[in-house]
Design a protein around this motif. Structure first.
Motif, PDB file in Angstrom:
ATOM      1  N   ILE A   8       1.360  -1.174  -0.373  1.00  0.00           N
ATOM      2  CA  ILE A   8      -0.103  -0.094  -0.099  1.00  0.00           C
ATOM      3  C   ILE A   8       0.638   0.993   0.392  1.00  0.00           C
ATOM      4  O   ILE A   8       1.801   1.593   0.884  1.00  0.00           O
ATOM      5  CB  ILE A   8      -0.837  -0.318   0.990  1.00  0.00           C
ATOM      6  CG1 ILE A   8      -1.996  -1.654   0.867  1.00  0.00           C
ATOM      7  CG2 ILE A   8      -1.342   1.555   0.977  1.00  0.00           C
ATOM      8  CD1 ILE A   8      -2.551  -1.342   1.969  1.00  0.00           C
ATOM      9  N   THR A  10       1.367   4.730  -0.373  1.00  0.00           N
ATOM     10  CA  THR A  10       0.012   6.717   0.437  1.00  0.00           C
ATOM     11  C   THR A  10       0.651   7.498   0.030  1.00  0.00           C
ATOM     12  O   THR A  10       0.357   8.561   0.328  1.00  0.00           O
ATOM     13  CB  THR A  10       0.351   6.325   2.443  1.00  0.00           C
ATOM     14  OG1 THR A  10       1.688   6.451   2.808  1.00  0.00           O
ATOM     15  CG2 THR A  10      -0.136   4.841   2.286  1.00  0.00           C
ATOM     16  N   GLU A  52      -1.754   2.675  -4.896  1.00  0.00           N
ATOM     17  CA  GLU A  52      -1.451   3.747  -4.568  1.00  0.00           C
ATOM     18  C   GLU A  52      -2.839   4.108  -4.276  1.00  0.00           C
ATOM     19  O   GLU A  52      -3.557   4.516  -4.905  1.00  0.00           O
ATOM     20  CB  GLU A  52      -1.076   3.925  -6.111  1.00  0.00           C
ATOM     21  CG  GLU A  52      -0.057   5.080  -6.139  1.00  0.00           C
ATOM     22  CD  GLU A  52       0.443   5.938  -7.561  1.00  0.00           C
ATOM     23  OE1 GLU A  52      -0.190   6.458  -8.179  1.00  0.00           O
ATOM     24  OE2 GLU A  52       0.825   5.736  -7.732  1.00  0.00           O
ATOM     25  N   TYR A  53      -2.344   5.384  -3.193  1.00  0.00           N
ATOM     26  CA  TYR A  53      -3.435   5.512  -3.045  1.00  0.00           C
ATOM     27  C   TYR A  53      -3.156   7.158  -3.546  1.00  0.00           C
ATOM     28  O   TYR A  53      -2.873   7.920  -4.233  1.00  0.00           O
ATOM     29  CB  TYR A  53      -3.060   6.747  -1.663  1.00  0.00           C
ATOM     30  CG  TYR A  53      -3.516   5.686  -0.493  1.00  0.00           C
ATOM     31  CD1 TYR A  53      -3.781   4.271  -0.845  1.00  0.00           C
ATOM     32  CD2 TYR A  53      -3.603   5.796   0.999  1.00  0.00           C
ATOM     33  CE1 TYR A  53      -4.515   3.019  -0.123  1.00  0.00           C
ATOM     34  CE2 TYR A  53      -4.273   5.437   2.174  1.00  0.00           C
ATOM     35  CZ  TYR A  53      -4.078   3.525   1.608  1.00  0.00           C
ATOM     36  OH  TYR A  53      -4.637   3.033   2.244  1.00  0.00           O
ATOM     37  N   ASN A  66      -7.164   8.878   7.339  1.00  0.00           N
ATOM     38  CA  ASN A  66      -5.998   8.374   6.483  1.00  0.00           C
ATOM     39  C   ASN A  66      -5.803   7.009   6.986  1.00  0.00           C
ATOM     40  O   ASN A  66      -5.249   6.066   6.534  1.00  0.00           O
ATOM     41  CB  ASN A  66      -5.175   9.778   6.329  1.00  0.00           C
ATOM     42  CG  ASN A  66      -5.371  10.503   5.612  1.00  0.00           C
ATOM     43  OD1 ASN A  66      -4.393  11.698   5.748  1.00  0.00           O
ATOM     44  ND2 ASN A  66      -5.933  10.298   4.047  1.00  0.00           N
ATOM     45  N   GLN A  69      -8.884   5.157   6.716  1.00  0.00           N
ATOM     46  CA  GLN A  69      -8.720   4.072   5.169  1.00  0.00           C
ATOM     47  C   GLN A  69      -7.137   3.107   5.289  1.00  0.00           C
ATOM     48  O   GLN A  69      -7.462   2.103   4.447  1.00  0.00           O
ATOM     49  CB  GLN A  69      -8.024   5.010   3.980  1.00  0.00           C
ATOM     50  CG  GLN A  69      -8.606   4.584   2.580  1.00  0.00           C
ATOM     51  CD  GLN A  69      -9.934   4.138   2.490  1.00  0.00           C
ATOM     52  OE1 GLN A  69     -10.592   4.930   2.320  1.00  0.00           O
ATOM     53  NE2 GLN A  69      -9.653   3.499   1.793  1.00  0.00           N
ATOM     54  N   ILE A  70      -6.239   3.186   6.078  1.00  0.00           N
ATOM     55  CA  ILE A  70      -4.914   2.297   5.692  1.00  0.00           C
ATOM     56  C   ILE A  70      -5.501   0.815   6.669  1.00  0.00           C
ATOM     57  O   ILE A  70      -5.508  -0.113   6.100  1.00  0.00           O
ATOM     58  CB  ILE A  70      -3.804   3.018   6.557  1.00  0.00           C
ATOM     59  CG1 ILE A  70      -3.579   4.126   5.455  1.00  0.00           C
ATOM     60  CG2 ILE A  70      -2.350   1.576   6.579  1.00  0.00           C
ATOM     61  CD1 ILE A  70      -2.155   5.172   5.920  1.00  0.00           C
ATOM     62  N   ASP A  73      -8.031  -0.718   4.040  1.00  0.00           N
ATOM     63  CA  ASP A  73      -7.667  -1.541   3.339  1.00  0.00           C
ATOM     64  C   ASP A  73      -7.140  -2.868   3.564  1.00  0.00           C
ATOM     65  O   ASP A  73      -7.026  -3.676   2.305  1.00  0.00           O
ATOM     66  CB  ASP A  73      -6.808  -0.267   2.340  1.00  0.00           C
ATOM     67  CG  ASP A  73      -7.357   0.675   1.441  1.00  0.00           C
ATOM     68  OD1 ASP A  73      -8.313   0.156   1.920  1.00  0.00           O
ATOM     69  OD2 ASP A  73      -6.625   1.904   1.122  1.00  0.00           O
ATOM     70  N   HIS A  88       5.472   4.943   2.958  1.00  0.00           N
ATOM     71  CA  HIS A  88       5.037   5.810   4.171  1.00  0.00           C
ATOM     72  C   HIS A  88       5.908   6.889   4.440  1.00  0.00           C
ATOM     73  O   HIS A  88       7.165   6.504   4.827  1.00  0.00           O
ATOM     74  CB  HIS A  88       4.268   5.096   5.890  1.00  0.00           C
ATOM     75  CG  HIS A  88       3.473   6.254   6.077  1.00  0.00           C
ATOM     76  ND1 HIS A  88       3.697   7.403   7.293  1.00  0.00           N
ATOM     77  CD2 HIS A  88       1.683   6.078   6.540  1.00  0.00           C
ATOM     78  CE1 HIS A  88       2.933   8.068   7.781  1.00  0.00           C
ATOM     79  NE2 HIS A  88       1.329   7.513   7.326  1.00  0.00           N
TER      80      HIS A  88
END
Length: 337
Positions: A8, A10, A52-53, A66, A69-70, A73, A88
């Protein structure tokens, strides 16, 4: 068949590209770069899917939403992968790692946050080693924790803090040893790793008002009285030494009593990188004790803030919040439950 992880992305320095205006995140650049790099095609590197955010986030702009959201996900994809790597920015990575450790309970696989001090696009970058080792650990090792991997060490997320803005070893875990170290080989410190669990639960955070106050010589507490409203749910005080604050005038007492009457949780941590706060050890902490302050022991400020978010979001009764703040629930402090 190779293990598979989920990456992920961010944002952050790791994936920035040189532009006429300096380093900046460019949508699509990171995934394209990884796909083209020979290292990521080697047998030792696990298969991966890439998220990808949009927009990509500077970690200074990370919010509670945020974090949620992480966490969401990861929860939604949890059963599909052997582990997760979250790319990050470094500035607030310790906060995000701490937040995820509380909102994701019952882990049975690794969730590893990483980044870099130098962008991947540069020749002398720390990004390659940080990312590749994070991917290998996430895919191959039984570490059921939220961690940060940086500069050769895997550390517990809710024990981490950023210690340098320009050295390649950017993070430390001052009061708890690393879970693993990567040299020629990757060495696990098994006794430091928490036991595996089998049932994941996810608790998104509510966006409660929480403040942090760092004590300094000559501080004028009356400046902060106005923030002590009933909307302020908690204040984390970074005290001197073992939990001491100045006793020069009555403004500090008024501030603490106002917080107490409003039902604001007062959590006391130490400014010292190592060691523990202990309310009542010295006379200069007596007013904290009288105001019903909660001892943070050896928690980092990052852990104290995100733990309070978590407990408030679970809507526990005040008495239970006080007990749990002083108890070890995710390996965040050195005290028996």
């Amino acid at each position: 068949m190779k293990n598979r992880i989920c990456i992920i992305y961010t944002g952050g320095t790791i994936g920035m590209k040189e532009t006429p205006y300096g380093y900046a995140p460019v949508p699509g650049y990171m995934e394209k770069t990884l796909r083209s790099m020979q290292e990521f095609k080697e047998a030792e590197v696990p298969d991966y899917d890439f998220i990808e955010y949009a927009p990509l986030l500077d970690s200074s702009n990370i919010t509670v939403e945020n974090w949620n959201q992480i966490g969401k996900d990861i929860r939604e994809r949890y059963c599909d992968y052997d582990g997760f790597v979250v790319m990050h920015g470094t500035d607030t990575m310790a906060y995000t790692a701490s937040a995820l450790s509380f909102m994701l309970q019952g882990l049975s696989k690794p969730i590893i946050l990483t980044g870099s001090q130098i962008p991947l696009c540069k020749v002398r970058s720390d990004a390659r080693e940080n990312l590749i080792t994070s991917m290998i650990i996430a895919a191959e090792y039984s570490i059921p924790e939220v961690c940060i991997y940086f500069g050769g060490k895997l550390i517990r997320g809710n024990r981490s803090t950023k210690v340098s803005s320009d050295m390649l070893i950017a993070f430390d875990s001052p009061n708890y040893g690393p879970l693993a170290e990567a040299g020629v080989n990757i060495t696990l410190h098994q006794k430091r790793i928490r036991a595996e669990s089998k049932e994941l639960t996810f608790c998104p955070f509510e966006n409660n008002q929480i403040a942090v106050l760092k004590i300094f010589p000559g501080i004028q507490f009356e400046i902060f009285e106005n923030i002590m409203t009933d909307k302020l749910k908690g204040i984390v005080i970074e005290a001197f030494g073992a939990g001491n604050i100045p006793q020069n005038d009555d403004s500090m007492i008024r501030m603490l009593q106002k917080a107490k009457s409003n039902g604001t949780y007062i959590i006391v941590c130490t400014q010292c990188p190592r060691g523990s706060a202990t309310i009542g050890q010295y006379e200069t902490s007596k007013h904290l004790a009288e105001a019903g302050a909660i001892c943070g022991f050896d928690m980092t400020v990052e852990a104290a803030v995100t733990k309070l978010y978590y407990l408030l979001s679970r809507q526990y009764e005040p008495k239970e919040i006080r007990i749990l703040m002083e108890s070890d629930i995710r390996g965040e402090l050195s005290r028996d439950v």
